[in-house]
Design an enzyme around this catalytic site. Structure first.
Site, PDB file in Angstrom:
ATOM      1  N   GLY A  52       2.353  13.284  -8.139  1.00  0.00           N
ATOM      2  CA  GLY A  52       1.023  13.110  -8.710  1.00  0.00           C
ATOM      3  C   GLY A  52       0.582  11.679  -8.518  1.00  0.00           C
ATOM      4  N   THR A  53      -0.729  11.481  -8.565  1.00  0.00           N
ATOM      5  CA  THR A  53      -1.210  10.133  -8.232  1.00  0.00           C
ATOM      6  C   THR A  53      -2.068   9.524  -9.345  1.00  0.00           C
ATOM      7  OG1 THR A  53      -2.859  11.223  -6.871  1.00  0.00           O
ATOM      8  CG2 THR A  53      -0.981  10.290  -5.754  1.00  0.00           C
ATOM      9  N   THR A  54      -3.342   9.311  -9.104  1.00  0.00           N
ATOM     10  CA  THR A  54      -4.083   8.314  -9.864  1.00  0.00           C
ATOM     11  C   THR A  54      -4.521   8.762 -11.263  1.00  0.00           C
ATOM     12  OG1 THR A  54      -4.914   7.557  -7.739  1.00  0.00           O
ATOM     13  CG2 THR A  54      -5.988   6.683  -9.699  1.00  0.00           C
ATOM     14  N   LYS A  85      -2.770  16.528 -14.481  1.00  0.00           N
ATOM     15  CA  LYS A  85      -1.956  15.331 -14.658  1.00  0.00           C
ATOM     16  C   LYS A  85      -2.179  14.651 -16.002  1.00  0.00           C
ATOM     17  CE  LYS A  85      -2.513  14.528  -9.721  1.00  0.00           C
ATOM     18  NZ  LYS A  85      -3.000  13.587  -8.690  1.00  0.00           N
ATOM     19  N   ALA A 227      -3.641  10.011  -0.985  1.00  0.00           N
ATOM     20  CA  ALA A 227      -2.896  10.812  -1.957  1.00  0.00           C
ATOM     21  C   ALA A 227      -3.714  11.135  -3.206  1.00  0.00           C
ATOM     22  CB  ALA A 227      -1.621  10.083  -2.368  1.00  0.00           C
TER      23      ALA A 227
END
Length: 276
Positions: A52-54, A85, A227
């Site tokens: 997972g990213t931002t 997320k 991403a």
């Protein structure tokens, strides 16, 4: 054997003792292999897992906003387009995840049970600082897996009932816990999101303006970080946005998010860089 029900009784003594107010400590004492920190990869092994990213967080006039994009990647592959997320940790706080998705989601679920267990044992809500420190200890327990590449670096935010204001906490991979100022971002697109937040955030933002700033910061992150996923107008996939204030923690509805996304996309049509 500790933790195993006796043939003559339904539950082991460990399940009937009061113990501490920590659910993680309870599990660790009888079935440590069930905790994320109780497992380890064989020496030299590595796993390709979705990441997972931002995540962005910012204070507003009555609380705090936390938002996350929806993309999970595995190398150069988009592993998931609509991953969640950002999670409600309890009635007055939220947690956002960046890093190895599977480990992060498992840690969040354990953390949710941890807070609920504390309330049941103590009959009171843990202080916001206490909840932030409890999450730090759980991250610290994952250090062994983090050293093998399965890193989890969440962001925690909530409404402090004692001071009646929102607060943001960031962490490092060793469990270090830090109080942030007006805004914070984490994940691979955080560098670009942080730049947007520096320009757009100001003290006293209204809730609606703060939601708009969060979406615009994620848009900028997606613009420069492969991403991080941008708003998907075709599939109607919007960022996940949560609000925490004196009324509690909740998610912003899709209809409201669609309106904000439409405004951001329209504004960027003739101004791709978002110059002010």
């Amino acid at each position: 054997m500790p933790g195993r029900p006796s043939p003559a009784r339904r539950l082991d003594d460990a399940y009937l003792s009061t113990g501490s107010s920590s659910f993680a400590e309870f599990v660790g004492s009888i079935r440590p292999e069930l905790l994320p920190s109780g497992r380890a990869l064989p020496a030299g092994a590595s796993i390709d897992a979705p990441h997972g990213t931002t995540i962005v967080s910012l204070l507003h006039e009555s609380g705090v906003i936390m938002a996350g994009d929806r993309r999970a990647t595995m190398g150069n592959i988009i592993a998931n387009r609509d991953m969640e997320k950002v999670f409600l940790a309890d009635d007055y706080s939220v947690v956002g995840i960046a890093g190895t998705a599977g480990i992060a989601i498992e840690l969040v679920r354990l953390y949710q049970v941890e807070l609920e267990h504390y309330e049941k044992i103590e009959g009171a809500i843990m202080s916001l600082e206490g909840k932030a420190n409890r999450l730090a200890s759980m991250i610290r327990g994952n250090l062994g897996l983090a050293m093998q590449g399965l890193t989890v670096v969440p962001t925690y935010a909530g409404f402090d009932l004692e001071s009646a204001r929102g607060r943001i906490y960031s962490y490092d991979v060793t469990g270090g816990c830090y109080v942030e100022g007006g805004h914070h971002s984490t994940g691979s697109g955080s560098l670009f999101a942080r730049g947007a937040l520096k320009k757009l955030w100001r003290p006293g933002l209204s809730e609606q303006d703060a939601v708009h700033v969060a979406i615009e910061a994620l848009y900028d992150a997606a613009d420069d970080d492969s991403a991080t996923g941008g708003p998907d107008l075709g599939r109607r996939i919007w960022p996940t946005v949560s609000v925490v204030d004196v009324e509690g923690a909740r998610f912003v509805g899709d209809a409201v998010l669609e309106e904000h996304v439409a405004q951001v996309v329209a504004a960027r049509r003739d101004n791709p860089g978002g110059a002010r």
